[in-house]
Write an enzyme that holds these catalytic residues in place. Structure first.
Site, mmCIF file in Angstrom:
data_model
loop_
_atom_site.group_PDB
_atom_site.id
_atom_site.type_symbol
_atom_site.label_atom_id
_atom_site.label_comp_id
_atom_site.label_asym_id
_atom_site.label_seq_id
_atom_site.Cartn_x
_atom_site.Cartn_y
_atom_site.Cartn_z
ATOM 1 N N GLY A 202 -78.288 32.573 36.881
ATOM 2 C CA GLY A 202 -78.919 30.682 37.323
ATOM 3 C C GLY A 202 -77.389 31.120 38.206
ATOM 4 O O GLY A 202 -77.365 31.966 38.578
ATOM 5 N N SER A 203 -77.440 29.489 38.908
ATOM 6 C CA SER A 203 -77.149 30.233 40.158
ATOM 7 C C SER A 203 -75.375 29.622 40.216
ATOM 8 O O SER A 203 -75.063 29.839 39.176
ATOM 9 C CB SER A 203 -77.298 28.322 40.617
ATOM 10 O OG SER A 203 -76.761 27.596 39.938
ATOM 11 N N LEU A 204 -75.145 30.108 41.227
ATOM 12 C CA LEU A 204 -73.040 30.420 40.592
ATOM 13 C C LEU A 204 -72.385 29.124 40.977
ATOM 14 O O LEU A 204 -71.624 28.614 39.908
ATOM 15 C CB LEU A 204 -72.674 30.824 42.052
ATOM 16 C CG LEU A 204 -71.063 30.163 42.552
ATOM 17 C CD1 LEU A 204 -70.413 31.894 41.343
ATOM 18 C CD2 LEU A 204 -70.900 31.226 43.887
ATOM 19 N N ALA A 205 -72.545 27.351 41.190
ATOM 20 C CA ALA A 205 -72.766 26.547 40.600
ATOM 21 C C ALA A 205 -71.820 26.438 39.602
ATOM 22 O O ALA A 205 -71.748 26.062 38.670
ATOM 23 C CB ALA A 205 -73.467 25.701 41.583
ATOM 24 N N GLY A 207 -73.116 28.296 37.213
ATOM 25 C CA GLY A 207 -72.109 29.318 36.857
ATOM 26 C C GLY A 207 -70.753 29.318 36.231
ATOM 27 O O GLY A 207 -69.914 29.356 35.117
ATOM 28 N N GLU A 224 -75.635 36.319 34.588
ATOM 29 C CA GLU A 224 -76.105 36.633 35.716
ATOM 30 C C GLU A 224 -76.231 35.787 36.697
ATOM 31 O O GLU A 224 -76.983 34.608 36.656
ATOM 32 C CB GLU A 224 -77.150 37.502 35.027
ATOM 33 C CG GLU A 224 -77.046 37.936 33.861
ATOM 34 C CD GLU A 224 -76.535 39.161 34.863
ATOM 35 O OE1 GLU A 224 -76.036 40.034 35.537
ATOM 36 O OE2 GLU A 224 -76.090 41.054 33.179
ATOM 37 N N CYS A 258 -82.940 36.859 42.720
ATOM 38 C CA CYS A 258 -81.769 37.258 42.491
ATOM 39 C C CYS A 258 -81.184 38.280 43.502
ATOM 40 O O CYS A 258 -80.342 38.361 44.502
ATOM 41 C CB CYS A 258 -80.655 37.602 41.508
ATOM 42 S SG CYS A 258 -81.337 39.391 40.698
HETATM 43 P P1 NAD Z 1 -79.817 27.249 37.931
HETATM 44 O O1 NAD Z 1 -78.084 26.985 38.387
HETATM 45 O O2 NAD Z 1 -80.548 25.350 38.832
HETATM 46 O O3 NAD Z 1 -80.720 26.652 36.712
HETATM 47 C C1 NAD Z 1 -80.441 27.165 35.799
HETATM 48 C C2 NAD Z 1 -80.704 26.591 33.866
HETATM 49 O O4 NAD Z 1 -79.486 26.182 34.053
HETATM 50 C C3 NAD Z 1 -81.536 26.149 34.280
HETATM 51 O O5 NAD Z 1 -82.020 26.020 32.771
HETATM 52 C C4 NAD Z 1 -80.715 24.299 34.410
HETATM 53 O O6 NAD Z 1 -81.765 23.771 33.168
HETATM 54 C C5 NAD Z 1 -79.839 24.815 34.065
HETATM 55 N N1 NAD Z 1 -78.470 24.210 34.507
HETATM 56 C C6 NAD Z 1 -78.354 24.257 35.257
HETATM 57 N N2 NAD Z 1 -76.214 23.521 35.029
HETATM 58 C C7 NAD Z 1 -76.406 23.894 34.362
HETATM 59 C C8 NAD Z 1 -74.976 24.113 33.574
HETATM 60 N N3 NAD Z 1 -74.305 23.011 34.875
HETATM 61 N N4 NAD Z 1 -74.486 23.276 32.278
HETATM 62 C C9 NAD Z 1 -75.649 24.182 31.911
HETATM 63 N N5 NAD Z 1 -76.748 24.533 32.401
HETATM 64 C C10 NAD Z 1 -77.163 24.720 33.223
HETATM 65 O O7 NAD Z 1 -80.717 28.094 38.843
HETATM 66 P P2 NAD Z 1 -82.358 28.063 39.231
HETATM 67 O O8 NAD Z 1 -82.591 28.166 40.478
HETATM 68 O O9 NAD Z 1 -82.921 28.061 38.194
HETATM 69 O O10 NAD Z 1 -82.918 29.882 39.712
HETATM 70 C C11 NAD Z 1 -81.872 30.514 40.757
HETATM 71 C C12 NAD Z 1 -80.748 30.809 40.524
HETATM 72 O O11 NAD Z 1 -80.271 32.362 39.537
HETATM 73 C C13 NAD Z 1 -80.307 31.956 41.986
HETATM 74 O O12 NAD Z 1 -78.814 31.414 41.984
HETATM 75 C C14 NAD Z 1 -80.529 33.316 41.738
HETATM 76 O O13 NAD Z 1 -79.649 33.547 42.173
HETATM 77 C C15 NAD Z 1 -79.989 33.195 40.463
HETATM 78 N N6 NAD Z 1 -80.719 34.472 39.217
HETATM 79 C C16 NAD Z 1 -80.060 35.551 39.057
HETATM 80 C C17 NAD Z 1 -80.539 36.381 38.563
HETATM 81 C C18 NAD Z 1 -78.894 37.491 38.850
HETATM 82 O O14 NAD Z 1 -80.552 38.603 37.448
HETATM 83 N N7 NAD Z 1 -78.376 37.862 38.179
HETATM 84 C C19 NAD Z 1 -81.820 36.891 37.861
HETATM 85 C C20 NAD Z 1 -82.468 35.648 38.756
HETATM 86 C C21 NAD Z 1 -81.822 34.621 39.311
#
Ligand code: NAD
Length: 443
Positions: A202-205, A207, A224, A258
C-alpha cells in the site's frame, strides 16, 4: 453489525456489502487464528503445499465471477481483470511448489540444520489496484510456511477479496485463513493485535504508520510501498520503442500501478520528436467503462484519488507546465489521457506519486542532471533507462530496487523497493523465506 459497502467507481452505485471487523472483534479473531495455526503447523510442508494447491484449484470455478468483481469494484477493463485472475489461479500450482521448495530444511553438515519455521499469525493487508494479485503474492508464502493468515483487503474492493477467501476456505482447514473487512481502522486494530508479522502492500504513509505500530512487539514486516518511477530517455535511444514504453507504462491500469512511469527525463536533442510521438500514441487511448470495447483507461477508483490527481495537474498548470494533450481539470470519474511537458522539480507531478493516466515529461541537457533528478526522491521502486551504449552506466546509478534497460522494471527475481518504497521483499526463495523464522538446530 456494521457493514462495508462496495461502490461502483463509475457512478458510486452500491455493488454489495460485507460485515466489518470492528477493533472490538479483533481479539477473538486472532484467538481463532492462533488455535488454527497449531494443527496447520503439524502438517508437513508438502501436505500444506498440497492443501493450498487444492484450495486454489477451487478458484477455477469462480474465475468469471472474480473477473467481473474486479472490473466492477475498481473499474479496470475486463481483459486486464481476467489476466489478473488467470495469473493468480493458473500460477498457483507452480508457486506453491516453488515456495515449499524454498522452505525445506537445509542441512549444515552432519550435525546441524537450518529450518524455516512459521512465525505464527501473519496479517496480509492489501490495496485495491490489483485487488487479487497483491493479496495473493503475500498470502501464498505466509500460508505454506505454516502461519495462519488474516487478510485485511482494501475497503474499495471487499467483494472480490471475500469471494477469494470464501472459495479457498472450502478446502483450507477452518480459521487458517480469515478475512477482516473494514478501512484503516480495522487495519490498525489488526496490526496492534497479538499477531507476529504484517505483510503489507500500500501507500508509504500507511507503511510508516504500520512500522511504528509494529515496533512495540518487534513484529516482522514485509512492506511493498508506493513508487515515483523515473524513465530516462537518452539521445541514443530507439525513440519509437521509448515512446511505446513511456505511454504504455504511464497509462497501464489507468496509471494506478506502483511501477507505472511517473516522471520522464528526455534528452533535449530528441525531445521534440519524442513528445510528438508520445502525443500521437497517447491520443489513441480511450477512457471508459470496463465493459465497453476498445477501452484501455478506466475510471479513477474514488473521488479522493481523482481529486489528488487533479490537484497535481492544477499545480503543474499554475507553475507553468504545458499540456500537450488533455487539460488540468476533468469531471468525475475519469481522467482522460494527459501529456504534460516542462515539469520542474518543485511540481507535485515530479515530487509525488500520481496514480493517474498522466505522461509527465522534462527535458535535460546533461545526463548527470537527469540522473540527479531521477534519484531525488524518497521513493525507489522501479527505474527505467532507454538508450544505446551508455545506458548500462546510467542504470547502474539508479537508486531503485528494480532497474531495467530498454524494458519495464520488475517481473524477474524478487519484487523489491529501495529507499522508502519498501522494507523486505517477496518472490523467489529469498523472498518466500521472509514469511518464516529461521531456526538453526545443532544436533
Ligand atoms: P493504502 O495505504 O491507502 O491502503 C492499503 C491498505 O492498507 C488498505 O487495506 C487500507 O485499508 C489499509 N490501511 C491504510 N492505512 C492503514 C494503517 N495505518 N494501518 C493498517 N492498515 C492501513 O493504499 P491504497 O490506496 O489501497 O493503494 C495504493 C498504494 O499502494 C500506492 O501507493 C501504490 O504504489 C501502492 N502499491 C505498491 C505496490 C508494490 O508492490 N510496491 C503494489 C501495489 C500498490
Amino acid at each position: 453489525m456494521q457493514t462495508l459497502i462496495s461502490y461502483d467507481p463509475i457512478n458510486r452505485a452500491p455493488l454489495g456489502e460485507v460485515p466489518i471487523t470492528e477493533p472490538v472483534d479483533m481479539p477473538a479473531l486472532v484467538l481463532r487464528a492462533k488455535k488454527a495455526q497449531k494443527p496447520w503447523l503439524a502438517l508437513s510442508l508438502d501436505e500444506r503445499q498440497q492443501k493450498v494447491m487444492k484450495a486454489y484449484e477451487r478458484l477455477a470455478e469462480v474465475e468469471e465471477q472474480l473477473t467481473l468483481l474486479i472490473s466492477k469494484e475498481m473499474g479496470k477493463d475486463y481483459r486486464r481483470a481476467s489476466y489478473e485472475v488467470a495469473g493468480t489461479v493458473q500460477n498457483a500450482a507452480y508457486f506453491t511448489q516453488e515456495i515449499a521448495q524454498a522452505l525445506k530444511a537445509e542441512s549444515m553438515g552432519s550435525n546441524a540444520e537450518m529450518q524455516y519455521r512459521p512465525l505464527g499469525i501473519v496479517a496480509v493487508i492489501s490495496p485495491w489496484n490489483y485487488p487479487l494479485a497483491m493479496a495473493n503474492n503475500l498470502l501464498l508464502p505466509a500460508l505454506i510456511a505454516g502461519n495462519s493468515v488474516v487478510l485485511k483487503p482494501s475497503e474499495e474492493t471487499p467483494l472480490v477479496a471475500d469471494l477469494f477467501v470464501k472459495t479457498l476456505n472450502q478446502v483450507l482447514p477452518e480459521n487458517v485463513l480469515q478475512i477482516a473487512h473494514g478501512d484503516a481502522k480495522t487495519g490498525k486494530a489488526l496490526v496492534n493485535a497479538d499477531i507476529n508479522m504484517v505483510a503489507f502492500t500500500g501507500s508509504l504513509a500507511a507503511g510508516k504508520h504500520i512500522m511504528a505500530s509494529a515496533a512495540s512487539g518487534l513484529k516482522r514486516l514485509v512492506m511493498e510501498l508506493g513508487g515515483n518511477d523515473p524513465l530516462i530517455v537518452m539521445a541514443s535511444a530507439d525513440i519509437d520503442r521509448a515512446v511505446q514504453f513511456a505511454v504504455a507504462s504511464s497509462f497501464e491500469n489507468t496509471g494506478q500501478m506502483c511501477t507505472s512511469t511517473e516522471r520522464i527525463y528526455v534528452d533535449e536533442r530528441i525531445a521534440d520528436e519524442f513528445e510528438q510521438k508520445v502525443v500521437a500514441l497517447a491520443s489513441r487511448y480511450q477512457a471508459g467503462a470496463w465493459d465497453q470495447n476498445n477501452v484501455n483507461i478506466g475510471p479513477i477508483v474514488n473521488p479522493k484519488q481523482h481529486a489528488k490527481v487533479l490537484s497535481q495537474l492544477e499545480d503543474a498548470q499554475a507553475k507553468g507546465a504545458s499540456f500537450l494533450l488533455g487539460k488540468h481539470h476533468y469531471a468525475l470519474p475519469y481522467i482522460q489521457p494527459t501529456v504534460v511537458t516542462g515539469i520542474t522539480p518543485d511540481m507535485l507531478l515530479e515530487r509525488d506519486e500520481t496514480f493517474g493516466p498522466v505522461v509527465a515529461i522534462s527535458r535535460f541537457e546533461q545526463l548527470s542532471e537527469a540522473i540527479e533528478r531521477a534519484n531525488a526522491s524518497p521513493y525507489g521502486l522501479g527505474a527505467v533507462v532507454f538508450g544505446g551504449a551508455g545506458a548500462n552506466a546510467v542504470a547502474e546509478q539508479m537508486e531503485a530496487g528494480m532497474v531495467a534497460i530498454n524494458q519495464g522494471a520488475g517481473g524477474l527475481g524478487p519484487w523489491v523497493g529501495a529507499k522508502q518504497s519498501g522494507f523486505g521483499f517477496h518472490g523467489t526463495a529469498a523472498g518466500h523465506r521472509q514469511f518464516s523464522q529461521l531456526r538453526i538446530i545443532n544436533k
